[in-house]
Design a protein around this motif. Structure first.
Motif, short mmCIF file in Angstrom:
data_model
loop_
_atom_site.label_atom_id
_atom_site.label_comp_id
_atom_site.label_asym_id
_atom_site.label_seq_id
_atom_site.Cartn_x
_atom_site.Cartn_y
_atom_site.Cartn_z
N UNK A 82 -8.68 -25.71 47.47
CA UNK A 82 -7.35 -26.35 47.03
C UNK A 82 -6.35 -25.48 47.20
N UNK A 83 -6.70 -23.87 47.27
CA UNK A 83 -5.64 -22.89 47.93
C UNK A 83 -4.55 -22.90 46.97
N UNK A 84 -3.41 -22.38 47.64
CA UNK A 84 -2.26 -22.12 46.88
C UNK A 84 -1.68 -23.73 46.24
N UNK A 85 -1.90 -24.86 46.91
CA UNK A 85 -1.51 -25.86 46.45
C UNK A 85 -2.45 -26.24 45.23
N UNK A 86 -3.69 -25.99 45.38
CA UNK A 86 -4.48 -26.23 44.12
C UNK A 86 -3.88 -25.28 42.92
N UNK A 87 -3.70 -24.21 43.28
CA UNK A 87 -3.34 -23.02 42.28
C UNK A 87 -2.13 -23.37 41.56
N UNK A 88 -1.04 -23.84 42.37
CA UNK A 88 0.19 -24.15 41.76
C UNK A 88 0.08 -25.52 40.97
N UNK A 89 -0.85 -26.34 40.99
CA UNK A 89 -0.95 -27.74 40.50
C UNK A 89 -1.82 -27.44 39.16
N UNK A 90 -2.00 -26.15 38.71
CA UNK A 90 -2.88 -26.00 37.58
C UNK A 90 -2.32 -24.96 36.89
N UNK A 91 -2.70 -24.53 35.56
CA UNK A 91 -2.17 -23.28 35.10
C UNK A 91 -3.38 -22.52 34.70
N UNK A 92 -3.25 -21.18 34.79
CA UNK A 92 -4.35 -20.50 34.51
C UNK A 92 -3.86 -19.14 33.72
N UNK A 93 -4.62 -18.78 32.61
CA UNK A 93 -4.21 -17.58 31.66
C UNK A 93 -3.61 -16.40 32.57
N UNK A 94 -4.24 -16.34 33.75
CA UNK A 94 -3.91 -15.10 34.54
C UNK A 94 -2.73 -15.14 35.09
#
Lengths: 452, 452, 452, 452
Positions: free
Chosen positions: A438-450
């Protein structure tokens, strides 16, 4: 009348077939020319003229072989170079196609002798401009092929060509360039699949410069040049080897495939998931859809290619390779990875991680090494904090910078280039690589505690 | 992004499939909609919107069946009429297709509720105008569908639509109309297969009028209306019968064919030479390529059709007929005229003459009767001295005016419509008809001692 | 496993592609080999062996070019001749294809070194016999290629091959010959499109002979040999010129066509009706579907061919010609006869008559000359009283026998060959020729007051 | 004459189109009938008769819809059941197709009213037997559809049908069954793609029985019956719902896909590697090529299907599902797993191991649990010591037997069915599953220090 745009997918290359009466012309033909011959023949047209806008460096041109099949005359731009075929075009030269006239317009900048061709309708009015690599939808041609010392000069020429020769044709005139979105020849090409002088004048970002100097300042920069451009240039001056009857790709049993691996490049064109699950040890992964864009950076011309491909039939992949000058395909793995495994052969895998798991893993881990293989433009636009940036095309020269002693998480925009990068690193002996699906696209579609 | 123009040959009808993200829209779909479904599916797009620019009268629309297959919403223009399906479009209404927006623009004139649709790119700038039958390349829509008393009014509306709404979009905006050259909807449509607002503003003859009044004076005229327009109108309000699975055209032996001839129309779609050499007695000849343009004038809907066609497979002809509302094809002559003759059946022929022989014949003959079946426009432009002019579409109502007592030489532009005319006259009992091969084109390419 | 029969329509030639594991073999490939390459590639098979049953004389073999494209080994039968390529097969030689074995079986008679190939299944049992031109469905190969003095000998060899080698394979074994119904290589080939040893043993008329002597008596006869057989033989020994990339057929305007007619053969491949209505003066008429069977008798290899064809696209006709060795197609008439006539050019026609009118005409006429161009076999089976018999293939040598002073009515089976004959006679200056549409078939389907 | 075998890949179903003169018949048509209509129309044939050999239970028959499109009469065997359409065939009934005759031959055993059809050539001799599910290449039809109590009876009937009716037709007669190798209707069907009575008599293992009693003993056994057979049977009695115009498969964004997952079956038809790398949580994996064979065991008819497929276009998969009665495909994941991941959605993976690594792992592990999902026949033939055997089709009923507390290594022949099994176990909450890539085939191609 016949007016066809032929797109070569992957290359995002556009060529054009224009005919009327009994004659037709082809502008910037690609190497495999059946499509032109078939369409012209169906329409009762003889391909009489082949026009090149410039000496191409991103694909193998088809003018010489097409001329041999049709008796057409070949007209090449960039007459300053020594061609082994055809005749040089002069600025202002015209050709007749039925009731239409085509006129050459010298539009240097991308190359010194770049020509555009303007199709005039029966009334003599300009109708369509074939602008080659001078003007794209949303972008202009790159100006760095003659080296850094001539950047300013070429950018200035391009300004004059566009503002002095193309825009004056009138806002209504259609613009038909040699490339669409996705080409390596213009990173900002818009997905305006049909466009006009007026649309470009108003909306092309490059054309909003307030002055010639500002245009030059924006445009005069060096872009990465794929090593394979050299072969294209050489072949396109000399006339490439004819394709002739299509060669039959050679199916190989796992044993035969393995026997030929020494000295060859194993090129796996499956998608990121299939490759990461299992691949022939040492294979390079370039997804079939991105082969035109990336093969040139990773596959040397001097070595035979062994293919592992998605489906049963490698014909499309072999043709894509031929279009960028890779003729030496030694064979393909018949039956694919399933055959490889049922033959009891060992394979490699690449670990993958989804963005959700990544959050947890990074949390648990002390010192993750994060590698971002996107292009400088992409990273500038949306940077990853604490990531090391090595553009995937430069990775082969920089594998030594990647640590061997801890997990390397690879990011790209989606996971596709990250898998290509992982295959490059595996070949270089870096084994602990993890692809972020998913790369950056996946990353920016979700939320992460970090904080990443 | 997906941007496809789908052309229905013969009708010269253009529909458009535009998609991005996961959704697509179709503008003015034709009746047989597999092409939209297949292309959208390949591209991973769901057809979510179907837009009609106006209630069509020259082909059967495919919105209802396409909606049933895809779940798309249908939006119809001409909301003043009572539709049995879909929802009325409002001026200014917008639809989202991926990162693009489409906006409805009320452009009355051809019909009162005619809509154009403007596609805006991701930046919000207008990019393409789908102009339906308002504005074509080189022509404008006809304004006579509401009858002679409203000609002025409708022409005025069209002027306002074009000059007040379409031209202000800007010269660079692309114009995508519902028809190309060859359509019955605009006799002067140019072969500028792609065009723009600017090109039309500068080169469309209709748009050169000096004033609104002059535009109206040029455009407000009645054109012949094919009888079949009534069926199209009715079906396109009610939603036509679905095509469903393609029906299998029924091959008939010569005996079975002959048995069904009573009450049926024998429609021979071969070319002028094959038909003139031999045809089933009583057959009507309309060349397959001209079926869309001419069938409506000669073939009643109430009678079954028996086909004699060029090749072995009638599928294309049957589909062409379905597109203009002829669903009752009772069968086709299996094995063609060769089967007819080897079954020992009688056939008819039409005498032909080349222009060279015609010179000699006319010379030898006392009183030739020359019938010119070209359109009034064509005859005005290049008249034949001493010829009787009856446009081929009006011939069925005027067969009584053709003499039975001497040879009738029939001229058209090329010999094709002359053969159609000959078949009409033969059916009406005029037997001494002679088709001039090459027609006016042939005549004007040669020289003849006669003053003709 | 892959088991495909590839039929070349017109030639009624069968070739076979058999594959398993990763390898395939082709038996008796035709000249244009894309079909083998494409199917093998799709199936993941490498064409490793090309087997010829004999040196063909009725089509151009494709072994050499196919071998160049695939790396296959070529095995030729008739090792007694001097081949420029490949290796000679030995009786009993075997090849492995996956889990199958193929074994050569010397079956002389049609040629001295003719081979059949027997495919054995995984258990070793014989399954399919590829019998080349030794044994067909309903017929056996001709035995006259070595001349009249060796007829008896060759027929005896064929008897021994069939009765001594093929029939003993067992009734259940499938028979896959090199030709089906319609081939010039066996006039009595049945339309049993798939057959077996048992079916042939029981139902093949040639195999019902009570003794070797009776078989020889029936089979040992000379059949007409097309002149073009000599070219096929020579090319098939030497290896024909490669097809390479398909050449683009050249469209010609009427003027360009006319300019090239001197020295060329104008070959009109339209049907009997189109040709009879109008054709380029001097054209030879061979219907496209019968081109493989008849071109060899009428078209010399030494002259370029100018085509007039049915539809817009001559590709199929050009390929058909290439399969029988005609590579020199100078061009085709773009736009067909319609273009010819609209250019004001003169054409010729052939008078036709239906059988019904013929009754009346013959009645009215004193001395009709009736020409029957069917084969001796056909005329023997259903003679026409008082007709002159000249088989159409021999007509070029006998045009002097046809009277110039009265109408010549030409009969064949259906009217197709009669039109070919009419074109031959017109070229020889016999102008008063009339083709009987429907021919004998039509005649016998109707009744006529005449005794004919 | 036209004689075509149409194969439905996956089902390994053969139907036949036979035509001559102007008429054709279809034997055992599949549900999507365009192929019959198109081929018949091209050949100028009307499909006049549709013949069923028996009421099928493994695919949806197409007789009713094909009849509606063509006007053909439908003739069904198994007249003892209540059909909602067509007419019952009588033993000995004949049909005429051109110069051929087809005769019904009652051949019960597979079903009580099973019919074979024998095609006789023009001379009246039997030429081809369409044997439905009575006699295959290398196998005979199963006899267990009427339940265990009638096994003996049905096997006896089948013996009488084959030995008493089919074999007496003569060794040379061709045998054309309803299935080829790969069908669920005969596990031992040979890859003799064309066969004959003689070949079967000699080489079919079932036909080597020394007596009727031995044949019955060999054949009278129960085989697993897919639950979906019930739907096929019901539909094939009632006439299935017509396909009509092809429905457009609905592309879904990841969000829309996820929204519809409740209550639906997520069916992932990608290969074992793509699925194991990452899949939508809860997805069932059946490779597209094996869908016909396995879907019936795992996918309930009552729930909508959501597809994840290999390429961009789900058309082929949707058609395959329609052929076995799954019409309710709610949509497919547009953009595939890449879209899923770039949307930031979580996915699952399945651990895989190559046989080489397995050696090491098993060595290191104390108590591996090995699951063998091959069929009883396969395991009997090549057992895995210490493995638990649960045939994959029975796994859904036996997931409770699989331990949750230690790694479960899954073996099949190649790794494909093992991945299907892994997806079933994951859905049942068994998470620690490992697929052995290459399966038994891979295992037996390598060597391993373990005794496995």
């Amino acid at each position: 009348m016949l007016f066809e745009r032929i797109e070569s997918a992957g290359l995002a290359h556009y060529s054009y077939l224009v005919g009327a009466g009994n004659e037709a012309m082809v502008i910037d033909p690609r190497r495999d020319g059946d499509v032109y011959v078939d369409q012209a023949t169906s329409a009762g047209l003889r391909i009489a003229h082949i026009l090149e806008t410039h000496r191409n460096e991103d694909y193998v041109g088809g003018a010489v072989e097409l001329a041999a099949r049709t008796g057409a005359e070949v007209w090449h731009a960039d007459a300053q170079w020594e061609y082994a075929y055809g005749q040089p075009v002069r600025d202002g030269q015209t050709w007749i196609v039925g009731r239409f006239t085509v006129r050459a317009l010298h539009t240097p900048g991308h190359t010194p002798g770049h020509m555009s061709y303007v199709l005039h309708d029966a009334s003599g009015a300009p109708w369509v401009a074939f602008t080659g690599d001078a003007l794209f939808a949303g972008d202009v041609g790159r100006v760095d092929f003659l080296g850094p010392e001539r950047l300013q000069e070429m950018a200035g020429l391009l300004y004059d060509s566009i503002f002095g020769r193309l825009l004056p044709l009138g806002d209504g005139v259609l613009v038909c360039p040699a490339h669409g979105a996705g080409s390596v020849c213009g990173s900002a090409i818009a997905d305006r699949v049909w466009t006009s002088v007026g649309l470009e004048r108003q909306h092309n970002p490059r054309l909003q410069a307030a002055s010639r100097a500002e245009f030059i300042a924006n445009v005069a920069r060096e872009l990465p040049q794929a090593p394979y451009f050299r072969r294209m240039e050489a072949w396109n001056l000399a006339g490439p080897p004819p394709l002739g009857s299509r060669p039959a790709p050679r199916p190989l049993s796992p044993a035969a495939f393995a026997d030929q691996m020494a000295g060859a490049v194993v090129l796996d064109t499956r998608d990121e998931l299939g490759f990461s699950a299992a691949h022939v040890p040492g294979a390079l992964n370039i997804d079939a859809d991105r082969l035109s864009s990336y093969a040139g950076w990773f596959v040397p011309y001097a070595r035979p290619i062994l293919l592992v491909n998605k489906g049963a039939d490698p014909t499309t992949v072999v043709r894509t390779l031929a279009r960028i000058g890779y003729d030496d395909v030694a064979g393909y793995l018949a039956g694919g990875m399933l055959a490889w495994h049922t033959a009891g052969r060992a394979s490699q895998s690449v670990r993958t991680v989804t963005v959700q798991s990544l959050c947890r893993e990074l949390d648990a881990h002390g010192e993750p090494w994060i590698l971002d293989v996107r292009s400088p433009e992409e990273t500038r636009h949306m940077p990853i904090p604490d990531a090391q940036q090595i553009h995937v095309t430069e990775l082969p020269q920089h594998t030594g910078e990647v640590p061997r002693d801890r997990p390397v998480y690879i990011f790209c925009g989606s996971g596709v280039r990250a898998t290509l990068a992982a295959s490059v690193l595996q070949r270089a002996g870096v084994t602990n690589v993890i692809v972020v699906l998913g790369g950056l696209a996946g990353w920016s579609s979700t939320t992460c505690p970090l904080g990443l």
